[in-house]
Design a protein around this motif. Structure first.
Motif, PDB file in Angstrom:
ATOM      1  N   GLU A  79       0.836  -1.196   0.000  1.00 20.40           N
ATOM      2  CA  GLU A  79       0.000   0.000   0.000  1.00 20.40           C
ATOM      3  C   GLU A  79       0.878   1.257   0.000  1.00 20.40           C
ATOM      4  OE1 GLU A  79      -3.199   0.373  -0.275  1.00 20.40           O
ATOM      5  OE2 GLU A  79      -3.734  -1.760  -0.249  1.00 20.40           O
ATOM      6  N   SER A  80       0.491   2.232  -0.821  1.00 23.74           N
ATOM      7  CA  SER A  80       1.232   3.486  -0.897  1.00 23.74           C
ATOM      8  C   SER A  80       0.552   4.546  -0.038  1.00 23.74           C
ATOM      9  CB  SER A  80       1.316   3.967  -2.344  1.00 23.74           C
ATOM     10  OG  SER A  80       2.068   3.057  -3.126  1.00 23.74           O
ATOM     11  N   VAL A  81       1.336   5.277   0.706  1.00 27.62           N
ATOM     12  CA  VAL A  81       0.831   6.332   1.586  1.00 27.62           C
ATOM     13  C   VAL A  81       1.370   7.669   1.102  1.00 27.62           C
ATOM     14  CG1 VAL A  81       0.731   7.191   3.954  1.00 27.62           C
ATOM     15  CG2 VAL A  81       0.777   4.722   3.530  1.00 27.62           C
ATOM     16  N   ARG A  82       0.481   8.588   0.784  1.00 31.12           N
ATOM     17  CA  ARG A  82       0.860   9.929   0.341  1.00 31.12           C
ATOM     18  C   ARG A  82       0.825  10.878   1.540  1.00 31.12           C
ATOM     19  NH1 ARG A  82       0.445  10.866  -5.119  1.00 31.12           N
ATOM     20  NH2 ARG A  82      -0.113  13.049  -4.772  1.00 31.12           N
ATOM     21  N   ILE A  83       1.910  11.615   1.730  1.00 29.08           N
ATOM     22  CA  ILE A  83       2.040  12.480   2.901  1.00 29.08           C
ATOM     23  C   ILE A  83       2.458  13.876   2.456  1.00 29.08           C
ATOM     24  CG2 ILE A  83       3.283  12.827   5.076  1.00 29.08           C
ATOM     25  CD1 ILE A  83       3.753   9.795   5.160  1.00 29.08           C
ATOM     26  N   ASP A  84       1.744  14.876   2.922  1.00 25.21           N
ATOM     27  CA  ASP A  84       2.136  16.269   2.687  1.00 25.21           C
ATOM     28  C   ASP A  84       3.400  16.535   3.504  1.00 25.21           C
ATOM     29  OD1 ASP A  84       2.471  19.025   2.695  1.00 25.21           O
ATOM     30  OD2 ASP A  84       0.326  19.433   2.804  1.00 25.21           O
ATOM     31  N   GLU A  85       4.457  16.971   2.811  1.00 25.49           N
ATOM     32  CA  GLU A  85       5.719  17.155   3.528  1.00 25.49           C
ATOM     33  C   GLU A  85       5.583  18.159   4.671  1.00 25.49           C
ATOM     34  OE1 GLU A  85       7.915  20.621   0.856  1.00 25.49           O
ATOM     35  OE2 GLU A  85       8.576  18.547   0.649  1.00 25.49           O
ATOM     36  N   GLY A  86       4.609  19.053   4.594  1.00 25.96           N
ATOM     37  CA  GLY A  86       4.411  20.015   5.667  1.00 25.96           C
ATOM     38  C   GLY A  86       3.879  19.407   6.942  1.00 25.96           C
ATOM     39  N   SER A  87       3.335  18.181   6.852  1.00 25.07           N
ATOM     40  CA  SER A  87       2.815  17.520   8.051  1.00 25.07           C
ATOM     41  C   SER A  87       3.856  16.662   8.754  1.00 25.07           C
ATOM     42  CB  SER A  87       1.604  16.649   7.682  1.00 25.07           C
ATOM     43  OG  SER A  87       2.013  15.536   6.914  1.00 25.07           O
ATOM     44  N   LEU A  88       5.045  16.513   8.155  1.00 25.27           N
ATOM     45  CA  LEU A  88       6.087  15.700   8.771  1.00 25.27           C
ATOM     46  C   LEU A  88       6.644  16.396  10.002  1.00 25.27           C
ATOM     47  CD1 LEU A  88       8.157  14.448   5.684  1.00 25.27           C
ATOM     48  CD2 LEU A  88       6.570  13.115   7.084  1.00 25.27           C
ATOM     49  N   VAL A  89       6.752  15.626  11.087  1.00 20.37           N
ATOM     50  CA  VAL A  89       7.387  16.165  12.286  1.00 20.37           C
ATOM     51  C   VAL A  89       8.634  15.379  12.647  1.00 20.37           C
ATOM     52  CG1 VAL A  89       5.252  17.110  13.231  1.00 20.37           C
ATOM     53  CG2 VAL A  89       5.893  14.766  13.790  1.00 20.37           C
ATOM     54  N   ALA A  90       8.801  14.182  12.055  1.00 22.37           N
ATOM     55  CA  ALA A  90       9.992  13.378  12.331  1.00 22.37           C
ATOM     56  C   ALA A  90      10.158  12.366  11.213  1.00 22.37           C
ATOM     57  CB  ALA A  90       9.882  12.653  13.671  1.00 22.37           C
ATOM     58  N   GLY A  91      11.394  11.959  10.979  1.00 22.73           N
ATOM     59  CA  GLY A  91      11.660  10.950   9.970  1.00 22.73           C
ATOM     60  C   GLY A  91      13.114  10.529  10.007  1.00 22.73           C
ATOM     61  N   LYS A  92      13.357   9.255   9.711  1.00 26.34           N
ATOM     62  CA  LYS A  92      14.729   8.763   9.693  1.00 26.34           C
ATOM     63  C   LYS A  92      14.802   7.530   8.813  1.00 26.34           C
ATOM     64  CE  LYS A  92      14.051   5.904  13.841  1.00 26.34           C
ATOM     65  NZ  LYS A  92      14.500   5.629  15.212  1.00 26.34           N
ATOM     66  N   VAL A  93      15.991   7.231   8.331  1.00 23.79           N
ATOM     67  CA  VAL A  93      16.262   6.003   7.593  1.00 23.79           C
ATOM     68  C   VAL A  93      16.418   4.878   8.601  1.00 23.79           C
ATOM     69  CG1 VAL A  93      17.895   4.827   6.069  1.00 23.79           C
ATOM     70  CG2 VAL A  93      17.345   7.245   5.694  1.00 23.79           C
ATOM     71  N   VAL A  94      15.824   3.715   8.295  1.00 22.69           N
ATOM     72  CA  VAL A  94      15.898   2.559   9.192  1.00 22.69           C
ATOM     73  C   VAL A  94      16.464   1.377   8.415  1.00 22.69           C
ATOM     74  CG1 VAL A  94      14.023   3.350  10.668  1.00 22.69           C
ATOM     75  CG2 VAL A  94      13.492   1.947   8.687  1.00 22.69           C
ATOM     76  N   PRO A  95      16.892   0.310   9.103  1.00 21.95           N
ATOM     77  CA  PRO A  95      17.457  -0.856   8.405  1.00 21.95           C
ATOM     78  C   PRO A  95      16.522  -1.379   7.327  1.00 21.95           C
ATOM     79  CG  PRO A  95      17.862  -1.031  10.746  1.00 21.95           C
ATOM     80  CD  PRO A  95      16.955   0.163  10.568  1.00 21.95           C
ATOM     81  N   ALA A  96      17.104  -1.972   6.291  1.00 26.15           N
ATOM     82  CA  ALA A  96      16.344  -2.393   5.120  1.00 26.15           C
ATOM     83  C   ALA A  96      15.245  -3.386   5.441  1.00 26.15           C
ATOM     84  CB  ALA A  96      17.289  -2.991   4.077  1.00 26.15           C
ATOM     85  N   ALA A  97      15.445  -4.239   6.415  1.00 24.78           N
ATOM     86  CA  ALA A  97      14.410  -5.214   6.777  1.00 24.78           C
ATOM     87  C   ALA A  97      14.662  -5.658   8.206  1.00 24.78           C
ATOM     88  CB  ALA A  97      14.442  -6.416   5.840  1.00 24.78           C
ATOM     89  N   PRO A  98      13.620  -5.891   8.972  1.00 19.36           N
ATOM     90  CA  PRO A  98      13.819  -6.354  10.342  1.00 19.36           C
ATOM     91  C   PRO A  98      14.394  -7.766  10.370  1.00 19.36           C
ATOM     92  CG  PRO A  98      11.505  -6.497   9.732  1.00 19.36           C
ATOM     93  CD  PRO A  98      12.205  -5.780   8.614  1.00 19.36           C
ATOM     94  N   ALA A  99      15.109  -8.075  11.418  1.00 21.36           N
ATOM     95  CA  ALA A  99      15.682  -9.412  11.556  1.00 21.36           C
ATOM     96  C   ALA A  99      14.566 -10.436  11.752  1.00 21.36           C
ATOM     97  CB  ALA A  99      16.638  -9.449  12.749  1.00 21.36           C
ATOM     98  N   ARG A 100      14.707 -11.590  11.078  1.00 21.18           N
ATOM     99  CA  ARG A 100      13.720 -12.642  11.228  1.00 21.18           C
ATOM    100  C   ARG A 100      13.966 -13.400  12.519  1.00 21.18           C
ATOM    101  NH1 ARG A 100      10.410 -14.154   7.781  1.00 21.18           N
ATOM    102  NH2 ARG A 100      10.415 -16.265   8.615  1.00 21.18           N
ATOM    103  N   ARG A 101      12.879 -13.810  13.177  1.00 23.36           N
ATOM    104  CA  ARG A 101      12.994 -14.519  14.438  1.00 23.36           C
ATOM    105  C   ARG A 101      12.822 -16.025  14.281  1.00 23.36           C
ATOM    106  NH1 ARG A 101      10.682  -9.597  15.959  1.00 23.36           N
ATOM    107  NH2 ARG A 101      11.676  -8.588  17.725  1.00 23.36           N
ATOM    108  N   ARG A 102      12.286 -16.468  13.118  1.00 23.22           N
ATOM    109  CA  ARG A 102      12.103 -17.900  12.930  1.00 23.22           C
ATOM    110  C   ARG A 102      12.129 -18.207  11.439  1.00 23.22           C
ATOM    111  NH1 ARG A 102       5.643 -19.289  13.672  1.00 23.22           N
ATOM    112  NH2 ARG A 102       4.831 -17.484  12.565  1.00 23.22           N
TER     113      ARG A 102
END
Length: 333
Positions: free
Chosen positions: A60-83
């Motif tokens: 799903e694509s989420v469209r966000i008005d850049e003026g509504s952003l209050v925080a943002g950061k780059v995160v790891p490409a994928a979470p670690a798998r647990r099983r």
């Protein structure tokens, strides 16, 4: 979800981060007395004209008005798998493609154009692993022409939600008028736990080929034709399972393709009159034991998003979603 640096919310992403996985927080209802924070995690697929587009794990694509952003950061490409077994998207895409081969295929750079007279989207869609060897618009024109020559709709199969998946391509297709029709998830798990289940496998018959009775139970069979049998028989080591029923079709069926360390499960179906009798588990267990005997150790299967019963069954067997995949159609109604 932590965004603060020294107690302050910060937007630490820019348009230069397109293609990376990000986590953002935006404020909604800012004109109301008390705005609310909403968090979104996914791949940053575009940032143009003041609009940020993020594609989530489920596609799903989420469209966000850049003026509504209050925080943002780059995160790891994928979470670690647990099983479950470790696997890359590309490995699973190639393994699952070998288990469901088309009748006809053609290379377009590193893309594969596949056709099987319309029998299933998987066998009648483009598998875009890599570079098509030409600009995207030119490649998509070639795709449309290739399928039109076969009187088939043009489909592109994409994936989201894991490292190396195709969120950017999904956004590009949507921007060009391609519409997503079907989404599913590819699940993976250990093979031995399924083979160790206490199931009534004595009722399950295994064969290298499917007969007319098996096909009558298979809900996707549709119009008979050699293309159907060719697709079903494709794969490195193919097995068909059947549980005899009281009529002219089996009470349950299944298909498994063994390919190196992987066993892929498809077409596990049970007659509605025989459900809740453990037949799906028996079919899965019998096929798993055969695959284990051939040296496989890991398993994969695909479940459409609206199939709650199948998801519950496979969750109980230890399977977990690895990535989502989607079929985009050009000119969908």
């Amino acid at each position: 979800m932590e965004f603060t640096a020294g107690g302050r919310l910060e937007v630490r992403i820019t348009p230069a981060d397109v293609g990376k996985r990000v986590s953002v927080r935006r404020v909604t209802g800012a004109l109301e007395p008390a705005g609310k924070f909403t968090d979104t995690v996914g791949v940053l697929t575009s940032w143009n004209d003041g609009v940020v587009l993020i594609t989530r794990r489920d596609g799903e694509s989420v469209r966000i008005d850049e003026g509504s952003l209050v925080a943002g950061k780059v995160v790891p490409a994928a979470p670690a798998r647990r099983r479950g077994p470790a696997a890359s998207y590309e490995e699973l895409a190639r393994v699952s493609a070998r288990a469901w081969r088309p009748v006809e295929s053609e290379r377009l750079g590193e893309w594969e154009l596949r056709a099987a007279s319309g029998f299933t989207r998987r066998a009648n869609s483009v598998l875009p692993l890599g570079d098509p060897g030409r600009p995207l618009d030119e490649a998509l024109t070639r795709v449309r022409d290739w399928y039109a020559a076969r009187e088939l709709p043009a489909y592109v199969q994409t994936a989201t939600g894991a490292e190396g998946t195709q969120e950017l391509l999904c956004a590009d297709l949507e921007a060009r008028g391609w519409e997503r029709e079907v989404s599913a998830r590819l699940h993976i798990g250990g093979l031995a736990p399924v083979g160790d289940l206490d199931a009534d496998v004595a009722r399950v018959e295994l064969s290298r080929s499917c007969d007319e009775a098996w096909l009558r139970r298979y809900k996707r069979f549709g119009v008979p034709g050699p293309h159907v049998l060719k697709v079903l028989a494709s794969g490195p080591s193919v097995w068909f399972a059947s549980v005899p029923g009281s009529g002219d079709s089996p009470a349950a069926i299944g298909r498994c393709v063994v390919d190196g360390r992987w066993a892929g499960f498809m077409a596990v179906e049970v007659d509605p009159a025989h459900r809740r009798q453990g037949l799906a588990t028996a079919v899965m267990t019998a096929l798993s034991r055969q695959a284990l005997a051939e040296g496989a150790s890991a398993a994969w299967l695909q479940v459409e998003d609206d199939n709650d019963g199948a998801r519950s069954l496979y969750d109980g067997m230890g399977f977990a979603a690895h990535h989502a995949y989607h079929h985009y159609r050009y000119g969908a109604a």
